[in-house]
Design an enzyme around this catalytic site. Sequence first.
Site, PDB file in Angstrom:
ATOM      1  N   LYS A 184     111.562 -19.349   6.551  1.00  0.00           N
ATOM      2  CA  LYS A 184     110.547 -18.909   5.597  1.00  0.00           C
ATOM      3  C   LYS A 184     109.151 -19.393   5.999  1.00  0.00           C
ATOM      4  CE  LYS A 184     113.833 -18.625   1.738  1.00  0.00           C
ATOM      5  NZ  LYS A 184     114.024 -18.856   0.275  1.00  0.00           N
ATOM      6  N   TYR A 235     115.017  -8.819  -1.627  1.00  0.00           N
ATOM      7  CA  TYR A 235     115.485  -9.670  -2.729  1.00  0.00           C
ATOM      8  C   TYR A 235     115.753  -8.860  -4.006  1.00  0.00           C
ATOM      9  CZ  TYR A 235     114.652 -14.131  -0.312  1.00  0.00           C
ATOM     10  OH  TYR A 235     114.713 -15.214   0.534  1.00  0.00           O
ATOM     11  N   THR A 253     120.290 -24.817  -2.235  1.00  0.00           N
ATOM     12  CA  THR A 253     119.059 -24.032  -2.440  1.00  0.00           C
ATOM     13  C   THR A 253     117.903 -24.929  -2.858  1.00  0.00           C
ATOM     14  OG1 THR A 253     120.430 -22.177  -3.140  1.00  0.00           O
ATOM     15  CG2 THR A 253     118.100 -22.075  -3.722  1.00  0.00           C
ATOM     16  N   ASN A 287     111.674 -23.340   0.306  1.00  0.00           N
ATOM     17  CA  ASN A 287     112.896 -24.059   0.699  1.00  0.00           C
ATOM     18  C   ASN A 287     113.343 -23.767   2.138  1.00  0.00           C
ATOM     19  OD1 ASN A 287     113.946 -21.525   0.279  1.00  0.00           O
ATOM     20  ND2 ASN A 287     115.690 -22.211  -0.933  1.00  0.00           N
ATOM     21  N   HIS A 294     116.480 -18.982   4.421  1.00  0.00           N
ATOM     22  CA  HIS A 294     117.396 -18.139   3.647  1.00  0.00           C
ATOM     23  C   HIS A 294     118.604 -17.852   4.511  1.00  0.00           C
ATOM     24  CE1 HIS A 294     119.086 -14.791   1.362  1.00  0.00           C
ATOM     25  NE2 HIS A 294     119.245 -14.210   2.542  1.00  0.00           N
ATOM     26  N   GLU A 315     122.140  -7.302   4.790  1.00  0.00           N
ATOM     27  CA  GLU A 315     120.886  -7.989   5.114  1.00  0.00           C
ATOM     28  C   GLU A 315     120.501  -7.809   6.580  1.00  0.00           C
ATOM     29  OE1 GLU A 315     120.924 -11.447   1.654  1.00  0.00           O
ATOM     30  OE2 GLU A 315     121.105 -12.059   3.751  1.00  0.00           O
TER      31      GLU A 315
END
Length: 140
Positions: free
Chosen positions: A10, A50, A92, A113, A116, A127
């Site tokens: 991320k 998402y 998470t 965080n 993913h 995905e």
Amino acid sequence: ALERTLSIIKPDAVAKNVIGEIYARFEKAGLKIVAAKMKQLSRKEAEGFYAVHRERPFFKALVDFMISGPVMITALEGENAVLAHRDLMGATNPKEAAPGTIRADFADSIDANAVHGSDAVDTAKVEIAYFFAATDVLSR
Ligand code: CMP
């Protein structure tokens, strides 16, 4: 079983310049990179990715964060890749992530965080297809 999973580094972790450190953890755990690209997600792309979370209270913050800078998107392949990758990521919420996991080491909050990962083999297929053409996933 031999599986594939989708991994996203991320914007927070890309900004911290720890792409290589995270990839090294994947490789040491026996996961192989079979597709990869750096990308600045558009709002529409992030919302689509998402979509399952669109009714959740954190959806807007999640999308805003995911488009705040480039991400590194990778398909990984290996034995039990989905669970192996989840174990490497940790919980998470980084406050709950076990010591030595990616989120414990690099994440600042449940929003920022660091990574993913797909939560199941079926989700991983969807995905991976969201970001990579079948011909761009190079099994090896
Ligand atoms: P990720 O695995 O990318 O999937 C959805 C993301 O939403 C999650 O990581 C978190 O970064 C973010 N998020 C923010 N708040 C929550 C929450 N309460 N529960 C789950 N995910 C959350």
